[in-house]
Write a protein that holds these residues in place. Structure first.
Motif, PDB file in Angstrom:
ATOM      1  N   ALA A 167       0.833  -1.207   0.000  1.00  0.00           N
ATOM      2  CA  ALA A 167       0.000   0.000   0.000  1.00  0.00           C
ATOM      3  C   ALA A 167       0.867   1.256   0.000  1.00  0.00           C
ATOM      4  N   ARG A 168       1.912   1.254   0.810  1.00  0.00           N
ATOM      5  CA  ARG A 168       2.811   2.409   0.889  1.00  0.00           C
ATOM      6  C   ARG A 168       3.452   2.681  -0.472  1.00  0.00           C
ATOM      7  N   ALA A 169       3.875   1.623  -1.158  1.00  0.00           N
ATOM      8  CA  ALA A 169       4.500   1.790  -2.478  1.00  0.00           C
ATOM      9  C   ALA A 169       3.529   2.436  -3.462  1.00  0.00           C
ATOM     10  N   ILE A 170       2.277   2.047  -3.402  1.00  0.00           N
ATOM     11  CA  ILE A 170       1.263   2.636  -4.290  1.00  0.00           C
ATOM     12  C   ILE A 170       1.056   4.110  -3.944  1.00  0.00           C
ATOM     13  N   LEU A 171       0.909   4.399  -2.662  1.00  0.00           N
ATOM     14  CA  LEU A 171       0.677   5.784  -2.234  1.00  0.00           C
ATOM     15  C   LEU A 171       1.860   6.686  -2.562  1.00  0.00           C
ATOM     16  N   GLU A 172       3.053   6.142  -2.491  1.00  0.00           N
ATOM     17  CA  GLU A 172       4.242   6.956  -2.745  1.00  0.00           C
ATOM     18  C   GLU A 172       4.401   7.331  -4.213  1.00  0.00           C
ATOM     19  N   THR A 173       3.623   6.727  -5.101  1.00  0.00           N
ATOM     20  CA  THR A 173       3.667   7.162  -6.498  1.00  0.00           C
ATOM     21  C   THR A 173       3.086   8.566  -6.650  1.00  0.00           C
ATOM     22  N   GLU A 174       2.340   9.001  -5.635  1.00  0.00           N
ATOM     23  CA  GLU A 174       1.762  10.361  -5.630  1.00  0.00           C
ATOM     24  C   GLU A 174       2.412  11.207  -4.547  1.00  0.00           C
ATOM     25  N   ASN A 175       3.692  10.947  -4.242  1.00  0.00           N
ATOM     26  CA  ASN A 175       4.320  11.613  -3.104  1.00  0.00           C
ATOM     27  C   ASN A 175       4.454  13.121  -3.263  1.00  0.00           C
ATOM     28  N   ASP A 176       4.262  13.632  -4.461  1.00  0.00           N
ATOM     29  CA  ASP A 176       4.290  15.085  -4.606  1.00  0.00           C
ATOM     30  C   ASP A 176       2.934  15.701  -4.273  1.00  0.00           C
ATOM     31  N   THR A 177       1.895  14.878  -4.180  1.00  0.00           N
ATOM     32  CA  THR A 177       0.549  15.366  -3.907  1.00  0.00           C
ATOM     33  C   THR A 177       0.004  14.858  -2.572  1.00  0.00           C
ATOM     34  N   ILE A 178       0.321  13.610  -2.246  1.00  0.00           N
ATOM     35  CA  ILE A 178      -0.199  12.975  -1.032  1.00  0.00           C
ATOM     36  C   ILE A 178       0.934  12.757  -0.047  1.00  0.00           C
ATOM     37  N   ARG A 179       0.685  13.093   1.209  1.00  0.00           N
ATOM     38  CA  ARG A 179       1.626  12.779   2.285  1.00  0.00           C
ATOM     39  C   ARG A 179       0.946  11.764   3.197  1.00  0.00           C
ATOM     40  N   ILE A 180       1.598  10.629   3.409  1.00  0.00           N
ATOM     41  CA  ILE A 180       1.042   9.600   4.288  1.00  0.00           C
ATOM     42  C   ILE A 180       1.228  10.054   5.727  1.00  0.00           C
ATOM     43  N   ILE A 181       0.135  10.196   6.455  1.00  0.00           N
ATOM     44  CA  ILE A 181       0.206  10.541   7.869  1.00  0.00           C
ATOM     45  C   ILE A 181       0.344   9.257   8.681  1.00  0.00           C
ATOM     46  N   PHE A 182      -0.509   8.276   8.402  1.00  0.00           N
ATOM     47  CA  PHE A 182      -0.285   6.951   8.954  1.00  0.00           C
ATOM     48  C   PHE A 182      -0.982   5.905   8.113  1.00  0.00           C
ATOM     49  N   LEU A 183      -0.438   4.709   8.233  1.00  0.00           N
ATOM     50  CA  LEU A 183      -0.941   3.538   7.523  1.00  0.00           C
ATOM     51  C   LEU A 183      -0.758   2.377   8.489  1.00  0.00           C
ATOM     52  N   ARG A 184      -1.839   1.703   8.822  1.00  0.00           N
ATOM     53  CA  ARG A 184      -1.710   0.567   9.725  1.00  0.00           C
ATOM     54  C   ARG A 184      -2.800  -0.448   9.476  1.00  0.00           C
ATOM     55  N   ILE A 185      -2.536  -1.643   9.954  1.00  0.00           N
ATOM     56  CA  ILE A 185      -3.514  -2.721   9.905  1.00  0.00           C
ATOM     57  C   ILE A 185      -3.770  -3.120  11.344  1.00  0.00           C
ATOM     58  N   ALA A 186      -5.046  -3.194  11.704  1.00  0.00           N
ATOM     59  CA  ALA A 186      -5.413  -3.379  13.101  1.00  0.00           C
ATOM     60  C   ALA A 186      -6.471  -4.465  13.260  1.00  0.00           C
ATOM     61  N   HIS A 187      -6.623  -4.894  14.502  1.00  0.00           N
ATOM     62  CA  HIS A 187      -7.679  -5.835  14.866  1.00  0.00           C
ATOM     63  C   HIS A 187      -9.021  -5.176  14.539  1.00  0.00           C
ATOM     64  N   PRO A 188      -9.963  -5.900  13.951  1.00  0.00           N
ATOM     65  CA  PRO A 188     -11.196  -5.257  13.489  1.00  0.00           C
ATOM     66  C   PRO A 188     -12.144  -4.798  14.599  1.00  0.00           C
ATOM     67  N   TYR A 189     -11.943  -5.251  15.812  1.00  0.00           N
ATOM     68  CA  TYR A 189     -12.868  -4.881  16.891  1.00  0.00           C
ATOM     69  C   TYR A 189     -12.251  -3.915  17.891  1.00  0.00           C
ATOM     70  N   GLY A 190     -11.002  -4.129  18.267  1.00  0.00           N
ATOM     71  CA  GLY A 190     -10.371  -3.250  19.253  1.00  0.00           C
ATOM     72  C   GLY A 190      -9.422  -2.253  18.638  1.00  0.00           C
ATOM     73  N   PHE A 191      -9.147  -2.393  17.340  1.00  0.00           N
ATOM     74  CA  PHE A 191      -8.255  -1.525  16.588  1.00  0.00           C
ATOM     75  C   PHE A 191      -6.811  -1.526  17.113  1.00  0.00           C
ATOM     76  N   GLN A 192      -6.434  -2.584  17.859  1.00  0.00           N
ATOM     77  CA  GLN A 192      -5.043  -2.694  18.284  1.00  0.00           C
ATOM     78  C   GLN A 192      -4.196  -3.067  17.081  1.00  0.00           C
ATOM     79  N   ASN A 193      -2.960  -2.580  17.066  1.00  0.00           N
ATOM     80  CA  ASN A 193      -2.030  -2.963  16.009  1.00  0.00           C
ATOM     81  C   ASN A 193      -1.782  -4.465  16.083  1.00  0.00           C
ATOM     82  N   ILE A 194      -1.625  -5.097  14.948  1.00  0.00           N
ATOM     83  CA  ILE A 194      -1.332  -6.520  14.881  1.00  0.00           C
ATOM     84  C   ILE A 194      -0.143  -6.730  13.951  1.00  0.00           C
TER      85      ILE A 194
END
Length: 109
Positions: free
Chosen positions: A57-84
């Motif tokens: 996902a980061r590689a795809i987003l970075e193709t627009e790095n002159d327009t989009i700045r990634i603030i955060f990107l994470r994958i989390a547990h679907p109920y508690g939203f803890q990082n996994i």
């Protein structure tokens, strides 16, 4: 309750926050959906390690790095939203991406 996301012809989800973007900025935001879809496609190919999923996902987003700045990107547990570290296929996960387009922060998941 699952509710399908309504998208326009550029695969941009209808969202009140997107109202503040001009046409060029709106067209750029479609790349976030592409990044989310890439995570899903890898998951469907049994890629369960979150670093691998986020890396794609980061590689795809970075193709627009002159327009989009990634603030955060994470994958989390679907109920508690803890990082996994890896996705449990019996539970699933949620991908969360927050980007800044021009001077406007957009939180999309």
């Amino acid at each position: 309750i699952e509710i399908p996301t309504v998208r326009d012809n550029q695969d941009i989800a209808y969202n009140a926050r997107l109202h503040y973007l001009n046409e060029q900025e709106r067209s750029t935001v479609g790349i976030v959906y592409k990044a989310l879809r890439a995570i899903v496609q890898l998951y469907l190919q049994d890629v369960l390690v979150c670093e691998e999923l986020m890396g794609k996902a980061r590689a795809i987003l970075e193709t627009e790095n002159d327009t989009i700045r990634i603030i955060f990107l994470r994958i989390a547990h679907p109920y508690g939203f803890q990082n996994i570290e890896s996705v449990d296929p019996t539970i699933g996960a949620i991908a969360i991406i927050k980007v800044q387009v021009a001077d406007k922060a957009m939180h999309l998941d």
